[in-house]
Write an enzyme that holds these catalytic residues in place. Structure first.
Site, mmCIF file in Angstrom:
data_model
loop_
_atom_site.group_PDB
_atom_site.id
_atom_site.type_symbol
_atom_site.label_atom_id
_atom_site.label_comp_id
_atom_site.label_asym_id
_atom_site.label_seq_id
_atom_site.Cartn_x
_atom_site.Cartn_y
_atom_site.Cartn_z
ATOM 1 N N SER A 166 0.851 -1.210 -0.025
ATOM 2 C CA SER A 166 -0.043 0.014 0.041
ATOM 3 C C SER A 166 0.834 1.220 0.213
ATOM 4 O O SER A 166 1.752 1.578 -0.845
ATOM 5 C CB SER A 166 -0.967 -0.110 1.031
ATOM 6 O OG SER A 166 -2.141 0.922 1.061
ATOM 7 N N ASP A 204 -9.090 -2.742 -7.071
ATOM 8 C CA ASP A 204 -8.753 -1.847 -5.989
ATOM 9 C C ASP A 204 -9.657 -0.734 -5.672
ATOM 10 O O ASP A 204 -9.877 0.200 -6.727
ATOM 11 C CB ASP A 204 -7.068 -1.373 -6.160
ATOM 12 C CG ASP A 204 -6.848 -0.950 -4.784
ATOM 13 O OD1 ASP A 204 -7.556 -0.740 -4.051
ATOM 14 O OD2 ASP A 204 -5.659 -1.428 -4.483
ATOM 15 N N HIS A 252 -7.876 -4.424 -2.377
ATOM 16 C CA HIS A 252 -6.570 -3.602 -1.929
ATOM 17 C C HIS A 252 -5.730 -4.400 -0.961
ATOM 18 O O HIS A 252 -6.304 -4.767 0.089
ATOM 19 C CB HIS A 252 -7.019 -2.370 -1.373
ATOM 20 C CG HIS A 252 -5.827 -1.338 -0.882
ATOM 21 N ND1 HIS A 252 -4.960 -0.610 -1.992
ATOM 22 C CD2 HIS A 252 -5.151 -1.160 0.349
ATOM 23 C CE1 HIS A 252 -4.141 0.055 -1.151
ATOM 24 N NE2 HIS A 252 -4.260 -0.383 0.115
#
Length: 348
Positions: A152, A279, A308
């Protein structure tokens, strides 16, 4: 999109985690622990006058096979070394004979509220310092080099790091998972109504961690923390705190300077880029528009589904002779873990 690179399996979601949101939320809903052997706590003082330290936990495999790279795992926004995806990847690495360091970014993990400054999406100087210290202070551990994996927000940071000058020679390669390579586009996407629950949860976590920091009354820090209290969106948080606290005019300058998209063309060491086009947090357009074929050091593993930092797939997708990360009586790691292990095999 580019085809899957050789040796990497397609991602197939497993029941009941259908769709991008359940893929994204699965770790939060289930909170898997991923047991690990006892590790060694490491501290990395920063030489920038703040007195801040980064902390991590080092695990060494019961049986190391040759000079395998040390795997450094770095969490995302509002995460820590104990985030489920970090623990899962560490277990997979150990099972394949790699040492693993679960690294906390500045102001995260055991140092929440105990640092003068905090991590952000482009704070590569911290990572560079840790990697250099590992190579200098642990020559036996890093004899096979270092592979750094960011998830991330840390995925953006790792890609930026790989494309900047001054990368420590010990770093052999990297992996980025669900990286917001265009920070401005990601910020705008978060403001969409469908992402409001995510937005509010993340903002609450970011505020709590940041407001735990000490600040002298009347100081710049006190003013910035007041802006944190007032923030109603992540954009407000970045505009009122992250940007001025780190020397940028506003959120847009922070995004422009630190987006990994600017640095991808400078990457010359093997780098696996894992992303799902569904995502919910990150717009797919920057991934679709980039010319991956023109940059051979980049290995795009971009799949239609996965959410995600989700990628909770079928466990019947072995890679090699046995599923990567599988131990006697145990289960294989996640699809991303298996792809990381495949990437490490290509470096060998």
């Amino acid at each position: 999109m580019p085809p899957l690179p050789p040796g990497y399996p397609p991602f197939r979601p497993r029941a009941p985690w259908w769709g991008p949101d359940l893929q994204t939320l699965r770790n939060t809903l289930r909170r898997p622990r991923h047991p690990l052997p006892v590790g060694e706590a490491l501290l990395f003082p920063m030489d920038d006058g703040t007195g801040d330290c980064l902390a991590g936990t080092l695990h060494q495999p019961a049986e190391s096979v040759g000079d395998r790279p040390l795997v450094v795992l770095v969490h995302g926004l509002a995460g820590s070394e104990d985030s489920p995806y970090i623990r899962s990847a560490a277990a997979a690495a150990l099972a394949r004979g790699h040492a693993a360091l679960r690294l906390n970014l500045r102001g995260a993990g055991p140092f929440v509220g105990r640092t003068r400054q905090r991590y952000h999406a482009g704070r590569t100087a911290d990572a560079r310092a840790v990697l250099a210290r590992l190579a200098a202070g642990h020559p036996g551990l890093t004899a096979g080099g270092i592979v750094v994996a960011g998830y991330s927000l840390a995925g953006n940071m790792v890609l930026k790091l790989m494309g900047e000058p001054g990368l420590p020679p010990a770093v052999r390669g990297a992996m980025a998972v669900s990286a917001p390579i265009d920070l401005s586009a990601t910020s705008r996407r978060f403001l969409k109504a469908r992402n409001r629950p995510y937005h509010l949860w993340l903002l609450r976590q970011m505020k709590a961690e940041t407001l735990a920091m000490p600040a002298a009354p009347g100081s710049d820090e006190a003013g910035w923390l007041a802006a944190v209290v007032r923030a109603r969106t992540i954009y407000d948080f970045d505009d009122g705190y992250v940007a001025p606290a780190n020397g940028w005019r506003d959120a847009e300058e922070y995004y422009r300077v630190n987006s990994a998209l600017r640095f991808l063309r400078g990457i010359s060491r093997p780098t696996l880029v894992v992303h799902a086009l569904d995502d919910p947090w990150i717009a797919p357009d920057p991934y679709r528009a980039f010319d991956w074929a023109a940059h051979p050091a980049l290995i795009p593993l971009i799949v239609p589904q996965g959410g995600h930092v989700g990628f909770h797939g079928d466990r019947d997708q072995p890679m090699g002779e046995r599923p990567v990360g599988e131990q006697p009586g145990g289960l294989a790691g996640t699809w991303v873990d298996r792809c990381l292990m495949r990437f490490l095999e290509t470096l060998a």
